[in-house]
Design a protein around this motif. Structure first.
Motif, mmCIF file in Angstrom:
data_model
loop_
_atom_site.group_PDB
_atom_site.id
_atom_site.type_symbol
_atom_site.label_atom_id
_atom_site.label_comp_id
_atom_site.label_asym_id
_atom_site.label_seq_id
_atom_site.Cartn_x
_atom_site.Cartn_y
_atom_site.Cartn_z
ATOM 1 N N TRP A 173 21.303 8.145 -3.110
ATOM 2 C CA TRP A 173 21.167 9.250 -4.043
ATOM 3 C C TRP A 173 22.279 9.145 -5.096
ATOM 4 N N TYR A 174 21.885 9.454 -6.337
ATOM 5 C CA TYR A 174 22.813 9.433 -7.460
ATOM 6 C C TYR A 174 22.713 10.748 -8.215
ATOM 7 N N ARG A 175 23.798 11.069 -8.903
ATOM 8 C CA ARG A 175 23.830 12.254 -9.763
ATOM 9 C C ARG A 175 24.128 11.823 -11.195
ATOM 10 N N GLN A 176 23.513 12.521 -12.148
ATOM 11 C CA GLN A 176 23.761 12.260 -13.553
ATOM 12 C C GLN A 176 24.059 13.576 -14.256
ATOM 13 N N ASN A 177 25.268 13.701 -14.727
ATOM 14 C CA ASN A 177 25.594 14.842 -15.584
ATOM 15 C C ASN A 177 25.030 14.560 -16.979
ATOM 16 N N SER A 178 24.757 15.612 -17.686
ATOM 17 C CA SER A 178 24.099 15.486 -18.983
ATOM 18 C C SER A 178 24.862 14.552 -19.911
ATOM 19 N N GLY A 179 24.158 13.554 -20.443
ATOM 20 C CA GLY A 179 24.763 12.646 -21.403
ATOM 21 C C GLY A 179 25.719 11.635 -20.809
ATOM 22 N N ARG A 180 25.677 11.451 -19.501
ATOM 23 C CA ARG A 180 26.595 10.517 -18.847
ATOM 24 C C ARG A 180 25.815 9.510 -18.008
ATOM 25 N N GLY A 181 26.537 8.539 -17.452
ATOM 26 C CA GLY A 181 25.922 7.580 -16.553
ATOM 27 C C GLY A 181 25.728 8.169 -15.163
ATOM 28 N N LEU A 182 24.973 7.461 -14.330
ATOM 29 C CA LEU A 182 24.748 7.928 -12.961
ATOM 30 C C LEU A 182 25.963 7.620 -12.098
ATOM 31 N N VAL A 183 26.180 8.479 -11.125
ATOM 32 C CA VAL A 183 27.269 8.302 -10.176
ATOM 33 C C VAL A 183 26.697 8.337 -8.771
ATOM 34 N N HIS A 184 27.111 7.371 -7.960
ATOM 35 C CA HIS A 184 26.626 7.286 -6.586
ATOM 36 C C HIS A 184 27.141 8.458 -5.758
ATOM 37 N N LEU A 185 26.223 9.067 -4.978
ATOM 38 C CA LEU A 185 26.609 10.183 -4.118
ATOM 39 C C LEU A 185 26.706 9.774 -2.660
ATOM 40 N N ILE A 186 25.627 9.184 -2.145
ATOM 41 C CA ILE A 186 25.566 8.949 -0.710
ATOM 42 C C ILE A 186 24.488 7.923 -0.403
ATOM 43 N N LEU A 187 24.704 7.145 0.634
ATOM 44 C CA LEU A 187 23.746 6.135 1.102
ATOM 45 C C LEU A 187 23.386 6.449 2.547
ATOM 46 N N ILE A 188 22.115 6.333 2.866
ATOM 47 C CA ILE A 188 21.668 6.490 4.249
ATOM 48 C C ILE A 188 20.856 5.256 4.625
ATOM 49 N N ARG A 189 21.205 4.654 5.752
ATOM 50 C CA ARG A 189 20.526 3.435 6.188
ATOM 51 C C ARG A 189 19.224 3.770 6.915
#
Lengths: 109, 114
Positions: A34-50
């Motif tokens: 899962w990734y998050r994107q604030n308005s007008g910015r790049g995506l940032v990694h939140l969490i990985l689940i295997r």
């Protein structure tokens, strides 16, 4: 890589409430991110689940994975105005890296 | 530590003009590199990705091209911009072939074609 499809497309809640968004995918996965994107910015990694995990926590985030239904959910507890962003999932397999349309979350103060 | 640089942050270009957006990565070697375009309020459209120098895979036929002249440099180009090329362009990288690695994104370039 197979893109995930997030739903709902948009979600509006009050600060302090929980936010739940879902991701569906079509084929077998090694892991889902899962990734998050604030308005007008790049995506940032939140969490990985295997693929062999069913639930994972990181701070106020809780991710679940149901491989039998090919779905994942992201729960943000006690939401804050700063959580306002778009959220994307991806299975991050192979060399391609594709994303769905995302869920646009608005947290009202 | 790894970082990714993408520039410029904003760009206004006339229709028919050329385009060159550059993305560079530091602190890693042989990364997979990606270019995306995003329309306002929409998801990310994968345009190109590269697994090595000179290796470019195109996902969407269009007015754009990509090149990877060096291991950590990825360039998005156009010879003649169209109005429909307007959008938010994002560059990203992730570790080679490792399924558990996360992707890192640049801050994006907002392109307006007028």
């Amino acid at each position: 890589s197979q893109q995930g499809e997030e739903d709902p497309q948009a979600l509006s809640i009050q600060e302090g409430e929980n936010a739940t968004m879902n991701c569906s995918y079509k084929t077998s996965i090694n892991n889902l991110q899962w990734y998050r994107q604030n308005s007008g910015r790049g995506l940032v990694h939140l969490i990985l689940i295997r693929s062999n995990e069913r639930e994972k926590h990181s701070g106020r985030l809780r991710v679940t994975l149901d491989t039998s239904k090919k779905s994942s959910s992201l729960l943000i507890t006690a939401s804050r105005a700063a959580d306002t962003a778009s959220y994307f999932c991806t299975d991050n397999a192979g060399n391609m890296l594709t994303f769905g349309g995302g869920t646009r979350l608005m947290v009202k103060p | 530590s790894q970082t990714i640089h993408q520039w410029p942050a904003t760009l206004v270009q006339p229709v028919g003009s050329p385009l060159s957006l550059e993305c560079t990565v530091e602190g890693t070697s042989n990364p997979n590199l990606y270019w995306y375009r995003q329309a306002a309020g929409r998801g990310l459209q994968l345009l190109f990705y590269s697994v090595g120098i000179g290796q470019i895979s195109s996902e969407v036929p269009q007015n754009l091209s990509a090149s990877r002249p060096q291991d950590r440099q990825f360039i998005l180009s156009s010879k003649k911009l169209l109005l429909s090329d307007s959008g938010f362009y994002l560059c990203a990288w992730k570790g080679e072939g490792l399924g558990d690695t996360e992707a890192f994104f640049g801050q994006g370039t907002r392109l307006t074609v007028v």
